[in-house]
Design a protein around this motif. Sequence first.
Motif, PDB file in Angstrom:
ATOM      1  N   GLN A  45       0.832  -1.198   0.000  1.00 12.04           N
ATOM      2  CA  GLN A  45       0.000   0.000   0.000  1.00 12.04           C
ATOM      3  C   GLN A  45       0.873   1.257   0.000  1.00 12.04           C
ATOM      4  OE1 GLN A  45      -2.514  -0.419   3.472  1.00 12.04           O
ATOM      5  NE2 GLN A  45      -3.049  -2.519   2.895  1.00 12.04           N
TER       6      GLN A  45
ATOM      7  N   ILE B  71      -6.474   8.151  -5.488  1.00 13.88           N
ATOM      8  CA  ILE B  71      -7.319   7.008  -5.829  1.00 13.88           C
ATOM      9  C   ILE B  71      -7.283   6.743  -7.334  1.00 13.88           C
ATOM     10  CG2 ILE B  71      -9.720   6.214  -5.942  1.00 13.88           C
ATOM     11  CD1 ILE B  71     -10.182   7.607  -3.245  1.00 13.88           C
ATOM     12  N   GLU B  72      -7.403   7.804  -8.122  1.00 13.79           N
ATOM     13  CA  GLU B  72      -7.386   7.650  -9.574  1.00 13.79           C
ATOM     14  C   GLU B  72      -6.064   7.055 -10.053  1.00 13.79           C
ATOM     15  OE1 GLU B  72      -7.841  10.353 -13.657  1.00 13.79           O
ATOM     16  OE2 GLU B  72      -8.038  11.283 -11.685  1.00 13.79           O
TER      17      GLU B  72
ATOM     18  N   THR C 228      -1.977   3.695   2.042  1.00  9.65           N
ATOM     19  CA  THR C 228      -1.682   4.351   0.775  1.00  9.65           C
ATOM     20  C   THR C 228      -1.363   5.836   0.985  1.00  9.65           C
ATOM     21  OG1 THR C 228      -3.276   2.815  -0.228  1.00  9.65           O
ATOM     22  CG2 THR C 228      -2.425   4.569  -1.616  1.00  9.65           C
TER      23      THR C 228
ATOM     24  N   THR D  17      -5.306  -0.888  -5.343  1.00  7.99           N
ATOM     25  CA  THR D  17      -6.504  -0.526  -4.595  1.00  7.99           C
ATOM     26  C   THR D  17      -6.108   0.363  -3.424  1.00  7.99           C
ATOM     27  OG1 THR D  17      -7.563  -2.642  -5.137  1.00  7.99           O
ATOM     28  CG2 THR D  17      -8.479  -1.394  -3.290  1.00  7.99           C
ATOM     29  N   PRO D  18      -6.607   1.598  -3.355  1.00  9.78           N
ATOM     30  CA  PRO D  18      -6.281   2.479  -2.224  1.00  9.78           C
ATOM     31  C   PRO D  18      -6.703   1.830  -0.911  1.00  9.78           C
ATOM     32  CG  PRO D  18      -7.359   3.692  -3.987  1.00  9.78           C
ATOM     33  CD  PRO D  18      -7.493   2.245  -4.328  1.00  9.78           C
ATOM     34  N   ASP D  19      -5.836   1.948   0.093  1.00  7.84           N
ATOM     35  CA  ASP D  19      -6.105   1.249   1.336  1.00  7.84           C
ATOM     36  C   ASP D  19      -5.514   2.025   2.508  1.00  7.84           C
ATOM     37  OD1 ASP D  19      -6.934  -0.834   3.076  1.00  7.84           O
ATOM     38  OD2 ASP D  19      -6.497  -2.341   1.556  1.00  7.84           O
TER      39      ASP D  19
ATOM     40  N   GLU E 152      -6.850  13.288  -2.324  1.00  8.31           N
ATOM     41  CA  GLU E 152      -7.338  11.916  -2.212  1.00  8.31           C
ATOM     42  C   GLU E 152      -7.883  11.429  -3.545  1.00  8.31           C
ATOM     43  OE1 GLU E 152     -10.279   9.253   0.608  1.00  8.31           O
ATOM     44  OE2 GLU E 152     -11.032  11.146  -0.189  1.00  8.31           O
ATOM     45  N   LYS E 153      -8.644  12.273  -4.224  1.00  7.40           N
ATOM     46  CA  LYS E 153      -9.199  11.884  -5.522  1.00  7.40           C
ATOM     47  C   LYS E 153      -8.095  11.572  -6.519  1.00  7.40           C
ATOM     48  CE  LYS E 153     -13.336  14.709  -4.759  1.00  7.40           C
ATOM     49  NZ  LYS E 153     -14.027  15.979  -5.108  1.00  7.40           N
TER      50      LYS E 153
ATOM     51  N   ALA F  16     -10.561   4.415   2.056  1.00  5.02           N
ATOM     52  CA  ALA F  16     -10.820   5.083   0.778  1.00  5.02           C
ATOM     53  C   ALA F  16     -12.148   5.823   0.800  1.00  5.02           C
ATOM     54  CB  ALA F  16     -10.786   4.074  -0.359  1.00  5.02           C
TER      55      ALA F  16
ATOM     56  N   GLU G 257      -5.628   3.272  -8.802  1.00  2.70           N
ATOM     57  CA  GLU G 257      -6.516   2.366  -9.528  1.00  2.70           C
ATOM     58  C   GLU G 257      -6.098   2.229 -10.990  1.00  2.70           C
ATOM     59  OE1 GLU G 257     -10.440   3.877  -8.805  1.00  2.70           O
ATOM     60  OE2 GLU G 257     -10.632   2.783  -6.893  1.00  2.70           O
TER      61      GLU G 257
END
Length: 411
Positions: free
Chosen positions: A69, A310-311, A324, A319-321, A306-307, A298, A314
């Motif tokens: 992560q 995540i983008e 991360t 997978t954001p966790d 954060e956005k 997430a 992915e």
Amino acid sequence: MPVTSAHPRRTRTLASVAALAVAALLASGCAKAGTAGSDSAAGGGKDSAPVEVGLVYSKTGPLAAYGKQYVEGFQAGLDYATKGTGKAGGRTIKVTERDDAGDASKAVAAGKDLIGKGTKIIAGSTDSGVALQMAPLAAQNKVLYIDGPAATDAVTGINGYTFRSGRQSYQDTLTAAAMLGDAKGKKVTVLAQDSTFGQANVSAVKAVLGGEGAKVSSVLAPPSATDLTPFARQVKSAGPDLVFVAWAGATAPALWTALDQQGVLSSSTVTTGLAGTASYPVFGSGGAKITFLAHYFAGAAGTDAEKAMIESVEKAGGTPDLFTPDGFTAAQMVVRAVEAGADDVDAMVKSLEGWTFEGVKGEQKIRAEDHAMLQPMFQAKLTGSGATAVPELIKTLPMGDVTPPVQPQAG
């Protein structure tokens, strides 16, 4: 510059604090972080050498899931902070990964090798015991060290060259304290493993909740224990008002099964840290009976950073966790430091001290006095059970509400 052996862990009177509790087995393995190459120095026609950054973390070992992560977050953060160029201050950032497998001796050996090759920035420790060995090595050799997911409070203020990119245990306990109300006269039992992590949890709860008038006891299990029923029985027999569980590793399912079977989840208020997504099913039907403190999950923050994280994660197939953001923040710190002085460690340190920035979790600040990473924390609950369990945000606590006390720097 000499490379010396790491000193034994310092004994400190720090108010160490309780921590995120349940770890799950995730598949490890991660891609290389960063970029390589050289860039033309600003104002000059000559190629400038890349800035070497070492990531020494648990690519394998008991905490490999957390290491994965962290690295995925670092990759995303480096892309974000450099606007996709992989460069800062006109210099390319070249990242070299080293696997410590959760072993302090391996981490120190990797750190010494990197320093010997000219690396001035090292980041990544996943394990608290490893972090406490890497910090003195950084001070001895005057290199910038940025701790990763390792949460031990003893890292805060340990020396002038050590920072952290994640939360520390004290912030976990303050998050729990905020949800518990008046602790005066209540019986609190800490259930943890007999390790650096677990012992810090006990000290932490005693410092925070004990300081508020609670009567704190502990039940510590050997990290190698697989039959956890006897320890669940000890907790039940203590008759606590609150059980604070701090647990990491593959035995988490057995732990929660034992607590449920022995009636602990029904007879006491139980709180613990919300760990990674793969850990949600381990709570089984008992998950709805637990109140969670959360470093991150997430979607908890809703920030632009954060956005972007995540983008990016992915898009790369991850997978954001839970950890991360720690990698993402570390990359932001590296870029900040390199921009201030790619070859001047003292300038790097100065640039980070007191720095306020917008991180994945919201506004964050590196406290100048002891390099604590001040940041928001979250309270959450799980809805559903088993494979369908998902976290739901209850409350966001701003960094001012979960600020640990200042620790004088040790050197």
